[in-house]
Design a protein around this motif. Structure first.
Motif, short mmCIF file in Angstrom:
data_model
loop_
_atom_site.label_atom_id
_atom_site.label_comp_id
_atom_site.label_asym_id
_atom_site.label_seq_id
_atom_site.Cartn_x
_atom_site.Cartn_y
_atom_site.Cartn_z
N LEU A 1 0.86 -1.38 0.01
CA LEU A 1 0.06 -0.05 -0.13
C LEU A 1 0.93 1.51 0.16
N ARG A 2 0.44 2.40 -0.74
CA ARG A 2 1.14 3.51 -0.84
C ARG A 2 0.38 4.67 -0.40
N TRP A 3 0.60 5.67 0.41
CA TRP A 3 -0.20 6.56 0.84
C TRP A 3 0.12 7.81 0.46
N ALA A 4 -0.73 8.81 0.42
CA ALA A 4 -0.48 10.32 -0.29
C ALA A 4 0.01 10.99 1.14
N CYS A 5 -0.58 10.79 2.22
CA CYS A 5 -0.02 11.42 3.60
C CYS A 5 0.04 10.44 4.80
N ARG A 6 1.23 10.66 5.62
CA ARG A 6 1.18 9.90 7.00
C ARG A 6 1.58 10.87 7.90
N ALA A 7 1.10 10.43 9.07
CA ALA A 7 1.31 11.51 10.19
C ALA A 7 1.45 10.73 11.53
N TRP A 8 1.91 11.54 12.42
CA TRP A 8 2.21 11.08 13.78
C TRP A 8 1.14 12.18 14.70
N PHE A 9 0.29 11.33 15.60
CA PHE A 9 -0.59 12.23 16.42
C PHE A 9 -0.31 11.70 17.78
N ARG A 10 -0.44 12.33 18.89
CA ARG A 10 -0.38 11.90 20.18
C ARG A 10 -1.72 12.34 20.85
N GLN A 11 -1.73 11.60 22.09
CA GLN A 11 -2.90 12.04 23.01
C GLN A 11 -2.44 11.52 24.42
N ALA B 1 -1.14 7.62 11.37
CA ALA B 1 -2.10 7.84 10.62
C ALA B 1 -1.84 8.03 9.25
N ALA B 2 -2.91 7.37 8.38
CA ALA B 2 -2.29 7.57 6.73
C ALA B 2 -3.73 7.76 6.03
N ARG B 3 -3.68 8.34 4.73
CA ARG B 3 -4.71 8.39 4.09
C ARG B 3 -4.09 8.44 2.51
N GLY B 4 -5.20 8.10 1.81
CA GLY B 4 -4.71 7.95 0.12
C GLY B 4 -5.30 9.11 -0.55
N GLY B 5 -5.13 9.18 -1.64
CA GLY B 5 -5.82 10.28 -2.68
C GLY B 5 -5.06 11.43 -2.55
N TYR B 6 -5.48 12.73 -2.78
CA TYR B 6 -4.52 13.73 -2.96
C TYR B 6 -4.33 14.24 -1.46
N CYS B 7 -3.09 14.73 -1.13
CA CYS B 7 -2.57 15.22 0.10
C CYS B 7 -2.03 16.62 0.01
N ALA B 8 -2.84 17.67 0.39
CA ALA B 8 -2.38 19.16 0.35
C ALA B 8 -1.56 19.31 1.58
N PRO B 9 -0.50 19.63 1.25
CA PRO B 9 0.80 19.65 2.51
C PRO B 9 0.27 20.61 3.59
N ASP B 10 -0.60 21.54 3.32
CA ASP B 10 -1.20 22.30 4.55
C ASP B 10 -2.25 21.62 5.36
N THR B 11 -2.47 20.25 4.95
CA THR B 11 -3.47 19.51 5.81
C THR B 11 -2.74 18.49 6.39
N LEU B 12 -1.55 18.27 6.29
CA LEU B 12 -0.85 17.20 7.05
C LEU B 12 -1.11 17.29 8.30
N LEU B 13 -1.42 18.24 8.97
CA LEU B 13 -1.55 18.34 10.48
C LEU B 13 -2.92 18.10 11.18
N THR B 14 -3.79 17.89 10.05
CA THR B 14 -5.31 17.78 10.54
C THR B 14 -5.93 16.76 10.69
N HIS B 15 -6.20 16.55 11.69
CA HIS B 15 -6.71 15.15 12.37
C HIS B 15 -7.75 14.47 11.55
N ASP B 16 -8.71 15.29 10.97
CA ASP B 16 -10.05 14.63 10.39
C ASP B 16 -9.89 14.24 9.18
N ARG B 17 -8.59 14.76 8.73
CA ARG B 17 -8.37 14.17 7.22
C ARG B 17 -7.86 12.88 7.02
N TYR B 18 -7.56 11.98 7.99
CA TYR B 18 -6.86 10.75 8.11
C TYR B 18 -7.91 9.79 8.17
N ALA B 19 -7.85 8.75 7.30
CA ALA B 19 -8.85 7.70 7.35
C ALA B 19 -8.65 6.42 7.93
#
Length: 126
Positions: free
Chosen positions: A29-39, A96-114
């Motif tokens: 699997l290849r992803w458009a964006c990936r990120a780390w979050f913490r809680q 977290a990861a998501r496919g499709g188009y990844c706008a760099p300014d949404t990299l740190l947006t929690h609800d964009r990740y599926a």
């Protein structure tokens, strides 16, 4: 079903280092964006760092200069190098990861990740 599996969480003293990894259940699997979050307990989930498939990165102000996000192309894993850790870095860390188009300014947006992993615990003692 896609699974993201984090590893590398541990207990460490303030000023130390830790390296987290996040693997796909299917390495093809290849992803458009990936990120780390913490809680942290009693707090909302917050962004730590994100990276696009082309390597553009974004960091939360609280970790800039201390944490480095990267991706291993051969193994298709996501990594987070944590240096000069502080007690306030104590939290459950999620990839977290998501496919499709990844706008760099949404990299740190929690609800964009599926897709989300189950988390790995990082505890920093003073």
């Amino acid at each position: 079903q896609v699974q993201l599996v984090e590893s590398g969480g541990d207990s460490v003293q303030a000023g130390g280092s830790l390296s987290l990894s996040c693997a796909n259940s299917d390495p093809r699997l290849r992803w458009a964006c990936r990120a780390w979050f913490r809680q942290a307990p009693g707090k909302e989930r917050e962004a730590v760092a994100g990276i696009t498939s082309s390597g553009r990165t974004a960091y939360a102000e609280s970790v800039k200069g201390r944490f480095t996000i990267s991706q291993d192309a051969a193994e298709n894993t996501l990594k987070l190098q944590m240096d000069s850790v502080k007690p306030e870095d104590t939290a459950m860390y999620f990839c977290a990861a998501r496919g499709g188009y990844c706008a760099p300014d949404t990299l740190l947006t929690h609800d964009r990740y599926a897709f989300w992993g189950q988390g790995t615990q990082v505890t920093v003692s003073s």
